[in-house]
Design a protein around this motif. Structure first.
Motif, short mmCIF file in Angstrom:
data_model
loop_
_atom_site.label_atom_id
_atom_site.label_comp_id
_atom_site.label_asym_id
_atom_site.label_seq_id
_atom_site.Cartn_x
_atom_site.Cartn_y
_atom_site.Cartn_z
N HIS A 66 0.80 -1.08 -0.18
CA HIS A 66 0.11 0.04 0.10
C HIS A 66 0.83 1.48 0.02
O HIS A 66 0.46 2.37 -0.19
CB HIS A 66 -0.86 0.00 1.38
CG HIS A 66 -1.85 -1.17 1.15
ND1 HIS A 66 -1.72 -2.28 1.77
CD2 HIS A 66 -2.95 -1.32 0.60
CE1 HIS A 66 -2.58 -3.23 1.62
NE2 HIS A 66 -3.44 -2.72 0.75
N GLY A 67 2.08 1.06 0.04
CA GLY A 67 3.08 2.28 -0.06
C GLY A 67 4.47 1.98 0.62
O GLY A 67 4.80 0.75 0.70
N ALA A 68 5.23 3.09 0.70
CA ALA A 68 6.59 2.89 1.24
C ALA A 68 6.94 3.87 2.00
O ALA A 68 6.44 5.09 2.11
CB ALA A 68 7.43 2.69 -0.15
N LEU A 69 8.03 3.41 3.00
CA LEU A 69 8.75 4.43 3.63
C LEU A 69 10.20 4.48 3.28
O LEU A 69 10.81 3.34 3.49
CB LEU A 69 8.50 3.96 5.14
CG LEU A 69 7.24 4.46 6.02
CD1 LEU A 69 7.35 3.62 7.28
CD2 LEU A 69 7.24 5.66 6.27
N VAL A 70 10.71 5.66 2.88
CA VAL A 70 11.90 5.79 2.21
C VAL A 70 12.86 6.40 3.27
O VAL A 70 12.35 7.40 3.94
CB VAL A 70 11.87 6.30 0.84
CG1 VAL A 70 13.42 6.60 0.21
CG2 VAL A 70 10.96 5.75 -0.04
N LYS A 71 14.03 5.76 3.74
CA LYS A 71 14.88 6.26 4.55
C LYS A 71 15.59 7.50 3.92
O LYS A 71 15.73 7.68 2.62
CB LYS A 71 15.84 5.25 4.94
CG LYS A 71 15.47 4.10 5.80
CD LYS A 71 16.52 3.05 5.74
CE LYS A 71 15.89 1.68 6.46
NZ LYS A 71 16.76 0.72 6.46
N PRO A 72 15.97 8.50 4.79
CA PRO A 72 15.91 8.58 6.32
C PRO A 72 14.60 8.62 6.86
O PRO A 72 13.84 9.44 6.42
CB PRO A 72 16.96 9.89 6.60
CG PRO A 72 16.73 10.68 5.39
CD PRO A 72 16.57 9.68 4.23
N LEU A 73 14.40 7.88 7.95
CA LEU A 73 13.12 7.98 8.68
C LEU A 73 13.01 8.93 9.56
O LEU A 73 13.95 9.15 10.41
CB LEU A 73 12.91 6.54 9.21
CG LEU A 73 12.81 5.36 8.35
CD1 LEU A 73 12.90 4.13 9.12
CD2 LEU A 73 11.66 5.30 7.26
N THR A 74 12.09 9.72 9.57
CA THR A 74 11.89 10.70 10.66
C THR A 74 10.72 10.36 11.63
O THR A 74 9.60 9.90 10.88
CB THR A 74 11.85 12.30 10.00
OG1 THR A 74 10.40 12.41 9.28
CG2 THR A 74 12.94 12.56 9.12
N ARG B 192 4.95 8.41 11.56
CA ARG B 192 3.69 8.70 12.15
C ARG B 192 2.68 9.27 11.12
O ARG B 192 1.43 8.55 11.20
CB ARG B 192 3.83 9.73 13.61
CG ARG B 192 4.52 9.17 14.65
CD ARG B 192 4.45 9.83 15.61
NE ARG B 192 4.94 9.49 16.81
CZ ARG B 192 5.30 9.85 18.02
NH1 ARG B 192 4.70 11.23 18.34
NH2 ARG B 192 5.55 9.14 19.02
N LYS B 193 2.94 10.14 10.42
CA LYS B 193 2.03 10.60 9.23
C LYS B 193 1.64 9.54 8.33
O LYS B 193 0.50 9.19 7.82
CB LYS B 193 2.62 12.01 8.44
CG LYS B 193 1.66 12.47 7.67
CD LYS B 193 2.39 13.69 7.21
CE LYS B 193 1.25 14.32 6.08
NZ LYS B 193 2.05 15.69 5.57
N LYS B 194 2.57 8.92 7.87
CA LYS B 194 2.11 7.74 6.82
C LYS B 194 1.50 6.57 7.45
O LYS B 194 0.43 6.15 6.82
CB LYS B 194 3.60 7.07 6.18
CG LYS B 194 3.58 6.29 5.21
CD LYS B 194 3.27 7.04 3.94
CE LYS B 194 3.73 6.11 2.65
NZ LYS B 194 3.80 7.00 1.45
N VAL B 195 1.68 6.34 8.83
CA VAL B 195 0.83 5.34 9.25
C VAL B 195 -0.28 5.89 9.64
O VAL B 195 -1.40 5.07 9.42
CB VAL B 195 1.63 4.62 10.67
CG1 VAL B 195 0.68 3.77 11.50
CG2 VAL B 195 2.79 3.94 10.27
N ASP B 196 -0.28 7.04 10.11
CA ASP B 196 -1.99 7.52 10.40
C ASP B 196 -2.61 7.61 9.08
O ASP B 196 -3.84 7.31 9.08
CB ASP B 196 -1.79 9.10 10.71
CG ASP B 196 -1.48 9.24 12.28
OD1 ASP B 196 -1.45 8.19 13.04
OD2 ASP B 196 -1.08 10.45 12.74
N THR B 197 -2.08 7.97 8.09
CA THR B 197 -2.57 8.08 6.74
C THR B 197 -3.13 6.65 6.07
O THR B 197 -4.30 6.55 5.61
CB THR B 197 -1.82 8.46 5.55
OG1 THR B 197 -1.30 9.69 5.88
CG2 THR B 197 -2.27 8.63 4.14
#
Length: 144
Positions: free
Chosen positions: A109-117, A122-127
């Motif tokens: 459903h999506g990606a979290l690209v490093k560097p992680l902040t 939190r915003k991506k997980v909330d979304t």
């Protein structure tokens, strides 16, 4: 320690499984999320399958891209089958985006690209959970 936690999120009954070979990435993501959502660090998909039996199924899986590199995009389908209704975010470096795209094509459903902040994670997980406080997925403005 709680960092900018909204009470409504802290009592949310949903959970996140962080599945990554990299212990540092797992710990960082768990630290970033644990104040607002129940978060579990797991070293392999098999460990997640074992933990996710019965009531402990995840609502979101943060999956390290290394597992896609080793096992292929079919792993996404396997996770979706094992955890009905789960949302999957692939955690990767910019240099691994091609593998992440394969995972997205397979149903992630999506990606979290490093560097992680903290804010971005939190915003991506909330979304992905559709929780209040997340940035709207689509913004429309009508001009008269």
């Amino acid at each position: 320690m709680q960092i900018g936690v909204e009470t409504s999120k802290a009592v949310d009954q949903r959970r996140v499984f962080v599945i990554d070979e990299d212990e540092i990435t797992r710990a960082a993501l768990q630290f970033m999320l644990h104040d607002e959502i129940e978060t579990h660090e797991l070293a392999s998909p098999e460990e997640a399958y074992e933990k996710g039996i019965g009531w402990l199924k995840p609502d979101v899986v943060l999956l390290g891209v290394s597992f896609l590199q080793q096992r292929g995009a079919a792993l996404i389908g396997e996770l979706l089958t094992r955890f009905q209704g789960v949302r999957i975010l692939i955690v990767c470096d910019k240099s691994q985006e091609a593998t992440a795209v394969d995972g997205l094509k397979a149903g992630a459903h999506g990606a979290l690209v490093k560097p992680l902040t903290l804010e971005a994670v939190r915003k991506k997980v909330d979304t992905i959970l559709g929780r209040d406080g997340a940035a709207p997925l689509v913004q429309l403005s009508l001009l008269a």
